[in-house]
Write a protein that holds these residues in place. Structure first.
Motif, PDB file in Angstrom:
ATOM      1  N   TYR A 119       0.832  -1.214   0.000  1.00 41.77           N
ATOM      2  CA  TYR A 119       0.000   0.000   0.000  1.00 41.77           C
ATOM      3  C   TYR A 119       0.865   1.262   0.000  1.00 41.77           C
ATOM      4  CZ  TYR A 119      -3.351   3.530   1.469  1.00 41.77           C
ATOM      5  OH  TYR A 119      -4.105   4.671   1.535  1.00 41.77           O
ATOM      6  N   THR A 120       1.788   1.375   0.944  1.00 33.96           N
ATOM      7  CA  THR A 120       2.631   2.567   1.024  1.00 33.96           C
ATOM      8  C   THR A 120       3.653   2.582  -0.100  1.00 33.96           C
ATOM      9  OG1 THR A 120       2.377   2.487   3.433  1.00 33.96           O
ATOM     10  CG2 THR A 120       4.040   3.979   2.560  1.00 33.96           C
ATOM     11  N   GLY A 121       4.147   1.417  -0.489  1.00 35.28           N
ATOM     12  CA  GLY A 121       5.088   1.340  -1.605  1.00 35.28           C
ATOM     13  C   GLY A 121       4.504   1.935  -2.879  1.00 35.28           C
ATOM     14  N   LYS A 122       3.233   1.656  -3.145  1.00 37.59           N
ATOM     15  CA  LYS A 122       2.575   2.214  -4.332  1.00 37.59           C
ATOM     16  C   LYS A 122       2.472   3.731  -4.250  1.00 37.59           C
ATOM     17  CE  LYS A 122      -0.238  -1.833  -5.545  1.00 37.59           C
ATOM     18  NZ  LYS A 122      -1.616  -2.387  -5.612  1.00 37.59           N
ATOM     19  N   LEU A 123       2.159   4.257  -3.063  1.00 42.82           N
ATOM     20  CA  LEU A 123       2.088   5.711  -2.902  1.00 42.82           C
ATOM     21  C   LEU A 123       3.447   6.347  -3.196  1.00 42.82           C
ATOM     22  CD1 LEU A 123       0.009   6.149   0.408  1.00 42.82           C
ATOM     23  CD2 LEU A 123      -0.796   6.317  -1.956  1.00 42.82           C
ATOM     24  N   ILE A 124       4.501   5.725  -2.699  1.00 42.47           N
ATOM     25  CA  ILE A 124       5.860   6.236  -2.927  1.00 42.47           C
ATOM     26  C   ILE A 124       6.188   6.191  -4.415  1.00 42.47           C
ATOM     27  CG2 ILE A 124       8.313   5.806  -2.505  1.00 42.47           C
ATOM     28  CD1 ILE A 124       7.466   4.688   0.271  1.00 42.47           C
ATOM     29  N   ALA A 125       5.883   5.067  -5.066  1.00 43.77           N
ATOM     30  CA  ALA A 125       6.192   4.906  -6.492  1.00 43.77           C
ATOM     31  C   ALA A 125       5.479   5.962  -7.334  1.00 43.77           C
ATOM     32  CB  ALA A 125       5.793   3.503  -6.955  1.00 43.77           C
ATOM     33  N   LYS A 126       4.225   6.231  -7.019  1.00 42.93           N
ATOM     34  CA  LYS A 126       3.442   7.193  -7.800  1.00 42.93           C
ATOM     35  C   LYS A 126       3.882   8.634  -7.562  1.00 42.93           C
ATOM     36  CE  LYS A 126      -0.628   4.227  -8.097  1.00 42.93           C
ATOM     37  NZ  LYS A 126      -2.046   4.003  -7.700  1.00 42.93           N
ATOM     38  N   LEU A 127       4.372   8.928  -6.356  1.00 41.92           N
ATOM     39  CA  LEU A 127       4.774  10.291  -6.013  1.00 41.92           C
ATOM     40  C   LEU A 127       6.214  10.595  -6.418  1.00 41.92           C
ATOM     41  CD1 LEU A 127       3.596  12.817  -4.535  1.00 41.92           C
ATOM     42  CD2 LEU A 127       4.675  11.941  -2.453  1.00 41.92           C
ATOM     43  N   ALA A 128       6.997   9.572  -6.750  1.00 41.94           N
ATOM     44  CA  ALA A 128       8.424   9.747  -7.027  1.00 41.94           C
ATOM     45  C   ALA A 128       8.693  10.754  -8.133  1.00 41.94           C
ATOM     46  CB  ALA A 128       9.055   8.403  -7.375  1.00 41.94           C
ATOM     47  N   VAL A 129       7.827  10.799  -9.135  1.00 39.35           N
ATOM     48  CA  VAL A 129       8.031  11.729 -10.258  1.00 39.35           C
ATOM     49  C   VAL A 129       8.028  13.175  -9.781  1.00 39.35           C
ATOM     50  CG1 VAL A 129       5.561  11.862 -10.840  1.00 39.35           C
ATOM     51  CG2 VAL A 129       7.287  12.286 -12.610  1.00 39.35           C
ATOM     52  N   ASN A 130       7.285  13.491  -8.711  1.00 40.17           N
ATOM     53  CA  ASN A 130       7.258  14.853  -8.163  1.00 40.17           C
ATOM     54  C   ASN A 130       8.610  15.265  -7.607  1.00 40.17           C
ATOM     55  OD1 ASN A 130       4.554  14.215  -8.588  1.00 40.17           O
ATOM     56  ND2 ASN A 130       3.833  15.386  -6.846  1.00 40.17           N
ATOM     57  N   TYR A 131       9.437  14.277  -7.259  1.00 38.39           N
ATOM     58  CA  TYR A 131      10.768  14.541  -6.706  1.00 38.39           C
ATOM     59  C   TYR A 131      11.861  14.280  -7.741  1.00 38.39           C
ATOM     60  CZ  TYR A 131       8.655  15.078  -2.126  1.00 38.39           C
ATOM     61  OH  TYR A 131       7.898  15.545  -1.055  1.00 38.39           O
ATOM     62  N   HIS A 132      11.444  14.110  -9.006  1.00 40.07           N
ATOM     63  CA  HIS A 132      12.376  13.862 -10.114  1.00 40.07           C
ATOM     64  C   HIS A 132      13.219  12.619  -9.853  1.00 40.07           C
ATOM     65  CE1 HIS A 132      11.150  17.827 -11.468  1.00 40.07           C
ATOM     66  NE2 HIS A 132      11.534  18.326 -10.306  1.00 40.07           N
ATOM     67  N   LEU A 133      12.562  11.611  -9.302  1.00 43.91           N
ATOM     68  CA  LEU A 133      13.226  10.349  -9.001  1.00 43.91           C
ATOM     69  C   LEU A 133      12.609   9.222  -9.811  1.00 43.91           C
ATOM     70  CD1 LEU A 133      13.396  10.627  -5.098  1.00 43.91           C
ATOM     71  CD2 LEU A 133      15.301  10.942  -6.694  1.00 43.91           C
ATOM     72  N   GLN A 134      13.417   8.206 -10.118  1.00 38.55           N
ATOM     73  CA  GLN A 134      12.913   7.038 -10.829  1.00 38.55           C
ATOM     74  C   GLN A 134      13.196   5.778 -10.012  1.00 38.55           C
ATOM     75  OE1 GLN A 134      14.779   4.910 -14.198  1.00 38.55           O
ATOM     76  NE2 GLN A 134      13.042   5.637 -15.404  1.00 38.55           N
ATOM     77  N   PRO A 135      12.192   5.271  -9.337  1.00 40.94           N
ATOM     78  CA  PRO A 135      12.409   4.027  -8.589  1.00 40.94           C
ATOM     79  C   PRO A 135      12.441   2.816  -9.509  1.00 40.94           C
ATOM     80  CG  PRO A 135      10.136   4.744  -8.371  1.00 40.94           C
ATOM     81  CD  PRO A 135      10.837   5.809  -9.165  1.00 40.94           C
ATOM     82  N   ILE A 136      13.302   1.871  -9.168  1.00 42.30           N
ATOM     83  CA  ILE A 136      13.214   0.542  -9.756  1.00 42.30           C
ATOM     84  C   ILE A 136      12.337  -0.255  -8.806  1.00 42.30           C
ATOM     85  CG2 ILE A 136      14.470  -1.547 -10.405  1.00 42.30           C
ATOM     86  CD1 ILE A 136      16.933   0.207 -10.877  1.00 42.30           C
ATOM     87  N   LEU A 137      11.160  -0.629  -9.261  1.00 42.72           N
ATOM     88  CA  LEU A 137      10.207  -1.310  -8.394  1.00 42.72           C
ATOM     89  C   LEU A 137      10.674  -2.734  -8.128  1.00 42.72           C
ATOM     90  CD1 LEU A 137       6.893  -0.127 -10.111  1.00 42.72           C
ATOM     91  CD2 LEU A 137       8.345   1.082  -8.475  1.00 42.72           C
ATOM     92  N   ALA A 138      10.564  -3.156  -6.885  1.00 41.53           N
ATOM     93  CA  ALA A 138      11.028  -4.500  -6.539  1.00 41.53           C
ATOM     94  C   ALA A 138      10.099  -5.146  -5.522  1.00 41.53           C
ATOM     95  CB  ALA A 138      12.461  -4.445  -5.987  1.00 41.53           C
ATOM     96  N   GLY A 139      10.007  -6.463  -5.626  1.00 41.24           N
ATOM     97  CA  GLY A 139       9.176  -7.228  -4.707  1.00 41.24           C
ATOM     98  C   GLY A 139       9.338  -8.706  -4.979  1.00 41.24           C
ATOM     99  N   ARG A 140       8.521  -9.498  -4.305  1.00 46.16           N
ATOM    100  CA  ARG A 140       8.678 -10.951  -4.385  1.00 46.16           C
ATOM    101  C   ARG A 140       7.882 -11.596  -5.511  1.00 46.16           C
ATOM    102  NH1 ARG A 140       9.157 -10.198   1.497  1.00 46.16           N
ATOM    103  NH2 ARG A 140       6.970  -9.593   1.536  1.00 46.16           N
ATOM    104  N   THR A 141       6.753 -10.959  -5.909  1.00 43.32           N
ATOM    105  CA  THR A 141       5.818 -11.630  -6.818  1.00 43.32           C
ATOM    106  C   THR A 141       5.554 -10.786  -8.062  1.00 43.32           C
ATOM    107  OG1 THR A 141       4.738 -12.540  -4.846  1.00 43.32           O
ATOM    108  CG2 THR A 141       3.585 -12.791  -6.944  1.00 43.32           C
ATOM    109  N   GLU A 142       5.839 -11.353  -9.223  1.00 41.09           N
ATOM    110  CA  GLU A 142       5.670 -10.604 -10.481  1.00 41.09           C
ATOM    111  C   GLU A 142       4.211 -10.243 -10.732  1.00 41.09           C
ATOM    112  OE1 GLU A 142       7.354 -10.597 -15.027  1.00 41.09           O
ATOM    113  OE2 GLU A 142       7.397 -12.476 -13.889  1.00 41.09           O
ATOM    114  N   ALA A 143       3.297 -11.135 -10.380  1.00 37.28           N
ATOM    115  CA  ALA A 143       1.870 -10.866 -10.622  1.00 37.28           C
ATOM    116  C   ALA A 143       1.403  -9.615  -9.893  1.00 37.28           C
ATOM    117  CB  ALA A 143       1.046 -12.078 -10.181  1.00 37.28           C
ATOM    118  N   ASN A 144       2.004  -9.318  -8.754  1.00 36.99           N
ATOM    119  CA  ASN A 144       1.628  -8.125  -7.996  1.00 36.99           C
ATOM    120  C   ASN A 144       2.389  -6.879  -8.446  1.00 36.99           C
ATOM    121  OD1 ASN A 144      -0.063  -9.679  -6.384  1.00 36.99           O
ATOM    122  ND2 ASN A 144       1.513 -10.060  -4.846  1.00 36.99           N
TER     123      ASN A 144
END
Length: 371
Positions: A29-54
């Protein structure tokens, strides 16, 4: 020595790499908020997690790269970290995930930050201070609502009263709700009781051992404008001591007085609450609920944070701020700190948010006001 100019395409690649970081737990839940807001800080996250389907649907939606990583696969984790200078760890419960991540960061020379709020995890990560300094990296857990606002208030009050011996910190949330991750972490702690810091030592106490009325616009007292709060084992029991050195610390959160009175009897049932049977029932109920507050709920929500210090002469000082809801604030503060680190603004070793960036760090987060 002549001035070296990078070709245009190499400049772009270099710029992207400077702004990249690994966001582990991006599908939460919070990870998604961070990922979506990153562009406002001119940042590009590489998204990572355990399950590709998610993870893949979010990566496709945001047009961001992603990596599938099993934290228990050391080689896989270290290969992913080799691509970046920093990891923002957002996959809890951290008592099960932080150790693998910090050790991989030390192996690869990558800065470690997380949005943890667990006292035991703060204390565990603090033990890596010397190793982090040797690797010239920073370890900073608690870059979200746990514990940025309270850490800043603690330092502000300590600076105003250098001889403070006691610190109280409290927060209340107006509206909103809990994400699956937060609720699951809390479920894992149910029946464990609370904690305070006494004479520099962390001491176990019953949950809600103490209740007080706090006026979040003035101080402590008993007027009807005040809100009732009770003691909980918030992360500042660890971090505020690191930041301020104040030896006696209590942390509180808002709760209805009727609920507080009922909790006074919880000690008799803690043995039952700690069983896997009861905790599994609670986890199933959590999974059946929405992932967290909706965007509309968060927009209508807010938080208030209060602190008070006192010294041996009985003098007291207090401070109070209003800020965004905990989840939105976490997204902003974690990205703000990520930006600072990637720009080279960091201290090596184990650090706390205010200890590294000062008492006014919280004022850099949108929506923060001194009451």
């Amino acid at each position: 020595m002549g001035f070296f100019m990078l070709p245009y395409h190499q400049k772009i690649v270099h710029s992207i790499m400077q702004n990249q970081f690994l966001l582990y737990g991006a599908n939460g839940y919070t990870g998604k908020l961070i990922a979506k807001l990153a562009v406002n800080y001119h940042l590009q996250p590489i998204l990572a997690g355990r399950t590709e389907a998610n993870l893949k649907p979010l990566a496709d939606e945001l047009q961001l790269p992603y990596r599938i990583i099993d934290l228990d696969n050391k080689e896989q984790l270290e290969n992913a970290l080799a691509e970046v200078k920093l990891v923002l760890h957002a996959a809890g419960p951290y008592v099960y995930t932080a150790k693998q991540m910090i050790e991989a960061c030390l192996q690869t020379g990558v800065h470690y930050i997380d949005i943890n709020g667990d006292i035991s995890v703060f204390e565990m990560l603090k033990k890596y201070d010397a190793a982090a300094k040797a690797k010239n990296i920073m370890v900073m857990p608690g870059v979200g609502f746990d514990v940025v606002p309270t850490d800043c208030i603690a330092l502000q009050l300590k600076n105003k009263m250098p001889d403070a011996t006691h610190l109280k910190l409290a927060f209340v949330s107006v509206g909103g709700g809990l994400s699956h991750g937060t609720a699951t972490t809390m479920a894992g702690k149910i029946g464990e009781g609370g904690a305070v810091r006494e004479n520099g030592k962390i001491v176990r106490k019953p949950l809600g051992q103490k209740g007080i009325w706090v006026n979040f616009s003035a101080g402590s007292g008993g007027s009807e404008k005040n809100l009732f709060v009770m003691t909980i084992p918030w992360g500042d029991i660890s971090t505020a001591y690191t930041t301020t050195g104040i030896p006696n610390i209590e942390t509180f959160t808002g709760i209805p007085p009727k609920v507080y009175r009922a909790l006074k009897f919880q000690w008799a049932f803690n043995w039952l609450l700690r069983t896997n049977f009861v905790r599994n029932i609670i986890r199933k109920k959590i999974k059946a609920r929405p992932a967290g507050p909706s965007d509309e709920q968060r927009q209508k929500s807010s938080s208030m944070v209060w602190g008070e210090v006192s010294n041996g002469s009985g003098e007291k000082l207090n401070a109070c701020i209003s800020c965004l809801d905990g989840y939105t604030l976490t997204a902003h503060s974690s990205l703000l700190i990520t930006s600072k680190i990637l720009e080279g603004n960091f201290k090596t070793g184990y650090q706390t948010p205010a200890g590294c960036y000062g008492e006014y760090l919280i004022m850099e987060v949108p929506g923060t006001n001194i009451i």
